[in-house]
Scaffold this motif. Structure first.
Motif, PDB file in Angstrom:
ATOM      1  N   TRP A   8      10.338  11.302 -18.245  1.00 43.07           N
ATOM      2  CA  TRP A   8      10.016  10.386 -19.330  1.00 43.07           C
ATOM      3  C   TRP A   8      10.611  10.871 -20.652  1.00 43.07           C
ATOM      4  O   TRP A   8      11.469  10.230 -21.243  1.00 43.07           O
ATOM      5  CB  TRP A   8       8.487  10.246 -19.406  1.00 43.07           C
ATOM      6  CG  TRP A   8       8.003   9.331 -20.490  1.00 43.07           C
ATOM      7  CD1 TRP A   8       8.705   8.322 -21.089  1.00 43.07           C
ATOM      8  CD2 TRP A   8       6.710   9.341 -21.090  1.00 43.07           C
ATOM      9  NE1 TRP A   8       7.920   7.709 -22.022  1.00 43.07           N
ATOM     10  CE2 TRP A   8       6.698   8.293 -22.062  1.00 43.07           C
ATOM     11  CE3 TRP A   8       5.555  10.107 -20.919  1.00 43.07           C
ATOM     12  CZ2 TRP A   8       5.574   8.025 -22.847  1.00 43.07           C
ATOM     13  CZ3 TRP A   8       4.445   9.816 -21.701  1.00 43.07           C
ATOM     14  CH2 TRP A   8       4.456   8.789 -22.649  1.00 43.07           C
ATOM     15  N   LEU A   9      10.176  12.041 -21.110  1.00 51.43           N
ATOM     16  CA  LEU A   9      10.589  12.486 -22.447  1.00 51.43           C
ATOM     17  C   LEU A   9      12.047  12.934 -22.452  1.00 51.43           C
ATOM     18  O   LEU A   9      12.785  12.640 -23.388  1.00 51.43           O
ATOM     19  CB  LEU A   9       9.686  13.634 -22.920  1.00 51.43           C
ATOM     20  CG  LEU A   9       8.193  13.328 -23.028  1.00 51.43           C
ATOM     21  CD1 LEU A   9       7.445  14.537 -23.554  1.00 51.43           C
ATOM     22  CD2 LEU A   9       7.964  12.137 -23.939  1.00 51.43           C
ATOM     23  N   ASP A  10      12.454  13.659 -21.421  1.00 49.87           N
ATOM     24  CA  ASP A  10      13.819  14.198 -21.459  1.00 49.87           C
ATOM     25  C   ASP A  10      14.859  13.144 -21.090  1.00 49.87           C
ATOM     26  O   ASP A  10      15.833  12.950 -21.801  1.00 49.87           O
ATOM     27  CB  ASP A  10      13.920  15.413 -20.526  1.00 49.87           C
ATOM     28  CG  ASP A  10      15.231  16.150 -20.739  1.00 49.87           C
ATOM     29  OD1 ASP A  10      15.482  16.539 -21.889  1.00 49.87           O
ATOM     30  OD2 ASP A  10      16.003  16.309 -19.783  1.00 49.87           O
ATOM     31  N   GLN A  11      14.662  12.460 -19.967  1.00 50.95           N
ATOM     32  CA  GLN A  11      15.674  11.517 -19.499  1.00 50.95           C
ATOM     33  C   GLN A  11      15.358  10.066 -19.870  1.00 50.95           C
ATOM     34  O   GLN A  11      16.215   9.206 -19.737  1.00 50.95           O
ATOM     35  CB  GLN A  11      15.822  11.628 -17.975  1.00 50.95           C
ATOM     36  CG  GLN A  11      16.276  12.995 -17.497  1.00 50.95           C
ATOM     37  CD  GLN A  11      17.704  13.287 -17.888  1.00 50.95           C
ATOM     38  OE1 GLN A  11      18.517  12.382 -18.020  1.00 50.95           O
ATOM     39  NE2 GLN A  11      18.032  14.552 -18.092  1.00 50.95           N
ATOM     40  N   GLY A  27       8.099  23.342 -32.603  1.00 55.23           N
ATOM     41  CA  GLY A  27       9.450  23.770 -32.947  1.00 55.23           C
ATOM     42  C   GLY A  27      10.420  22.618 -33.099  1.00 55.23           C
ATOM     43  O   GLY A  27      10.028  21.446 -33.090  1.00 55.23           O
ATOM     44  N   ALA A  28      11.696  22.987 -33.233  1.00 53.57           N
ATOM     45  CA  ALA A  28      12.725  22.003 -33.538  1.00 53.57           C
ATOM     46  C   ALA A  28      12.977  21.059 -32.366  1.00 53.57           C
ATOM     47  O   ALA A  28      13.398  19.931 -32.548  1.00 53.57           O
ATOM     48  CB  ALA A  28      14.023  22.705 -33.924  1.00 53.57           C
ATOM     49  N   ASN A  29      12.728  21.537 -31.156  1.00 52.78           N
ATOM     50  CA  ASN A  29      13.017  20.743 -29.967  1.00 52.78           C
ATOM     51  C   ASN A  29      11.762  20.645 -29.101  1.00 52.78           C
ATOM     52  O   ASN A  29      11.643  21.342 -28.094  1.00 52.78           O
ATOM     53  CB  ASN A  29      14.174  21.410 -29.205  1.00 52.78           C
ATOM     54  CG  ASN A  29      14.829  20.472 -28.223  1.00 52.78           C
ATOM     55  OD1 ASN A  29      14.256  19.451 -27.845  1.00 52.78           O
ATOM     56  ND2 ASN A  29      16.018  20.829 -27.772  1.00 52.78           N
ATOM     57  N   ILE A  64      10.559  18.576 -26.967  1.00 57.37           N
ATOM     58  CA  ILE A  64      10.647  18.189 -25.556  1.00 57.37           C
ATOM     59  C   ILE A  64      11.043  19.393 -24.709  1.00 57.37           C
ATOM     60  O   ILE A  64      10.480  19.646 -23.642  1.00 57.37           O
ATOM     61  CB  ILE A  64      11.619  17.002 -25.393  1.00 57.37           C
ATOM     62  CG1 ILE A  64      11.047  15.798 -26.143  1.00 57.37           C
ATOM     63  CG2 ILE A  64      11.849  16.680 -23.921  1.00 57.37           C
ATOM     64  CD1 ILE A  64      11.958  14.609 -26.228  1.00 57.37           C
ATOM     65  N   GLU A  65      11.993  20.158 -25.213  1.00 56.73           N
ATOM     66  CA  GLU A  65      12.392  21.383 -24.512  1.00 56.73           C
ATOM     67  C   GLU A  65      11.190  22.335 -24.413  1.00 56.73           C
ATOM     68  O   GLU A  65      10.936  22.928 -23.358  1.00 56.73           O
ATOM     69  CB  GLU A  65      13.530  22.060 -25.272  1.00 56.73           C
ATOM     70  CG  GLU A  65      13.986  23.362 -24.662  1.00 56.73           C
ATOM     71  CD  GLU A  65      14.944  24.122 -25.593  1.00 56.73           C
ATOM     72  OE1 GLU A  65      16.090  24.312 -25.213  1.00 56.73           O
ATOM     73  OE2 GLU A  65      14.531  24.498 -26.717  1.00 56.73           O
ATOM     74  N   LEU A 104      18.602  28.128 -14.268  1.00 53.61           N
ATOM     75  CA  LEU A 104      18.618  27.303 -15.466  1.00 53.61           C
ATOM     76  C   LEU A 104      19.010  28.108 -16.703  1.00 53.61           C
ATOM     77  O   LEU A 104      19.666  27.599 -17.605  1.00 53.61           O
ATOM     78  CB  LEU A 104      17.227  26.678 -15.664  1.00 53.61           C
ATOM     79  CG  LEU A 104      16.621  26.609 -17.059  1.00 53.61           C
ATOM     80  CD1 LEU A 104      17.067  25.320 -17.729  1.00 53.61           C
ATOM     81  CD2 LEU A 104      15.114  26.652 -17.005  1.00 53.61           C
TER      82      LEU A 104
END
Lengths: 314, 192
Positions: B84-87, B23-25, B27-28, B155
């Motif tokens: 790693w990927l998000d922050q 999808g578009a995001n 990492i999410e 969340l």
């Protein structure tokens, strides 16, 4: 030996590419149109979604940043009327019927009225505006919208001296919008702006993106785009524009007053109570980038909030 | 067999990753997916005891350690994705997240609590601790699972359907234990 050449086809006989395409679209859309006529409320014509908008002029308000690809713009959407997952609207919004469509302008105006979508489209010259869009969830996109300043519509309705705010009401029809069968928000979706925000030239009434009529999942047939505010302020599939004296209570303010304020200007210094707003992930990029005050439109709009405590009026 | 089956969620993520299907995001997507699989494995692990008591089967017990370790595996994947990927190892921002945002505080705490359980999962550690102490320590899993569900609940922006499903299953699994304890359990011993 004489070989006879076949006579050339005269250029005038060649079907124009656009006509050919339009005919194809018509044929492709015909069964759906028939179905839609037979079963109103169940189908819309997919042909309309791909309808090209007449050539839109460039705008000095456009950013030169690269636009987020069409696919991402049209498959990653927050449009709770069609489900709360961001992949839901692209799948579920086919049921939205965007023609005919009317918008009622009422309240504190001298010229209230109900206008058809075709009439609104001709109200002012269409422009392409490439804007940054920052979602309150911490991601962003760059989208080439087509439309014109909302002020064109409001000005013609002639607001009275009492008009201080503008309320936007989105379509409420659970048959077309399956997400409205759940109580996740109080329907219809309502948003609001202060009159000076609504009259600001950046505030766009959008009818299209990427040169086409808005896809249903992006808020067809017309939506608001307020680029210096979080995305949810930009109401979609609008049916009513009401000028009022008191600040409207938006759907998100009603749902979670501690988390979503009336202004909701993009502000890296004011966190959402549950997550940070300091940075954002531009869709398609790996590293997060810093979020800019007013989403980078501070030069144009910061003076609207001169002297206001933006932590209090978030 | 089951060992490989538990790798399917990871395989699916890698397949989608190569296929551009995240999808578009992305990492999410990976963060959400690894998070919900952690919760799922925690709940399956917690389902072993009720299953054994209700069915009389002994064999599920042998799978519990592996299932629990898979919960830890997906939790590590979830945490690494965040780190790693998000922050991208932005430690000042991670520090702020952990101390300022309750949903991250509780998620991080639950993850930390999982570590001793994973470390003491071997036969040797079990012997060293002694059955009683070991069991006491491993009761932490109730707290961890509850923390995980709250982490998810806090969340989401508005629609709590998904976390509510996990919460209901957890309530059922913990409720069964409570009921078993209160009613003495003995009467309901399986026929085996």
């Amino acid at each position: 030996m004489l070989i006879k050449r076949p006579s050339d086809i005269r250029p005038s006989e060649i079907t124009d590419r656009e006509i050919y395409r339009a005919r194809r679209r018509f044929l492709q859309g015909a069964p759906a149109a028939l179905a839609a006529a037979a079963l109103p409320g169940l189908f819309s014509t997919p042909a309309l979604a791909a309808q090209k908008l007449p050539g839109a002029g460039k705008s000095p308000y456009s950013t030169r940043e690269p636009a987020t690809p069409y696919k991402e713009v049209t498959t990653y959407n927050n449009f709770y009327e069609f489900g709360t997952d961001k992949a839901d609207p692209a799948r579920a919004a086919r049921t939205l019927i965007t023609r005919p469509w009317t918008v009622t302008i009422e309240g504190e105006v001298k010229k209230p009225g109900t206008h058809g979508i075709e009439e609104l489209l001709r109200l002012a010259p269409l422009e392409e505006r490439v804007y940054r869009l920052r979602c309150v969830e911490g991601w962003s996109m760059v989208i080439p919208w087509t439309g014109f300043s909302l002020s064109e519509v409001i000005r013609r309705a002639e607001p009275t001296g009492n008009a201080r705010y503008v309320e936007f009401v989105s379509l409420h029809d659970p048959r077309q919008m399956p997400g409205q069968r759940s109580g996740v928000l109080d329907w219809p979706y309502v948003e609001g702006l202060r009159l000076d925000e609504a009259m600001h030239p950046l505030t766009l009434l959008a009818f299209g993106l990427y040169g086409e009529a808005l896809p249903q999942q992006n808020g067809a047939p017309l939506r608001l785009v307020v680029p210096w505010k979080y995305g949810f302020k930009s109401a979609k599939s609008i049916v009513k524009i009401r000028l009022v004296e008191k600040p409207p209570v938006s759907a998100w303010m009603r749902a979670a007053p501690g988390e979503y304020g009336f202004f909701s200007n993009v502000n890296p210094a004011v966190d959402h109570p549950r997550w940070s707003q300091a940075r954002e992930r531009r869709i398609g990029e790996f590293l997060k980038r810093p979020t800019l005050p007013f989403n980078g439109y501070g030069d144009q709009v910061a003076q609207l909030y001169a002297g206001m405590d933006l932590k209090k009026y978030f | 067999m089951l060992f490989l089956a538990c790798l399917i969620p990871l395989g699916r993520l890698m397949w989608l990753g190569f296929d551009g299907g995240l999808g578009a995001n992305p990492i999410e997507f990976i963060t959400r997916s690894s998070g919900t699989w952690t919760l799922t494995f925690l709940l399956i692990t917690l389902g072993i005891t009720p299953l054994r008591r209700l069915s009389g089967w002994q064999w599920p017990l042998r799978l519990r350690r592996m299932l629990g370790l898979y919960a830890f595996f997906y939790a590590c994947l979830h945490f690494t994705t965040y780190l790693w990927l998000d922050q991208f190892f932005d430690f000042s921002s991670i520090y702020q997240d952990i101390f300022k945002r309750p949903f991250i505080t509780i998620g991080f705490a639950s993850f930390l609590l999982l570590i001793p359980l994973a470390l003491t999962s071997t036969q040797a550690m079990m012997r060293r601790l002694g059955g009683r102490n070991w069991q006491r320590l491993h009761r932490l899993v109730y707290l961890i699972a509850a923390g995980g569900v709250v982490h998810y609940w806090w969340l989401v922006k508005k629609d709590v359907t998904q976390p509510a499903i996990y919460a209901a299953v957890l309530a059922l699994l913990l409720g069964y234990r409570l009921w078993f304890r209160l009613t003495g359990g003995a009467k309901h011993h399986p026929k085996s």
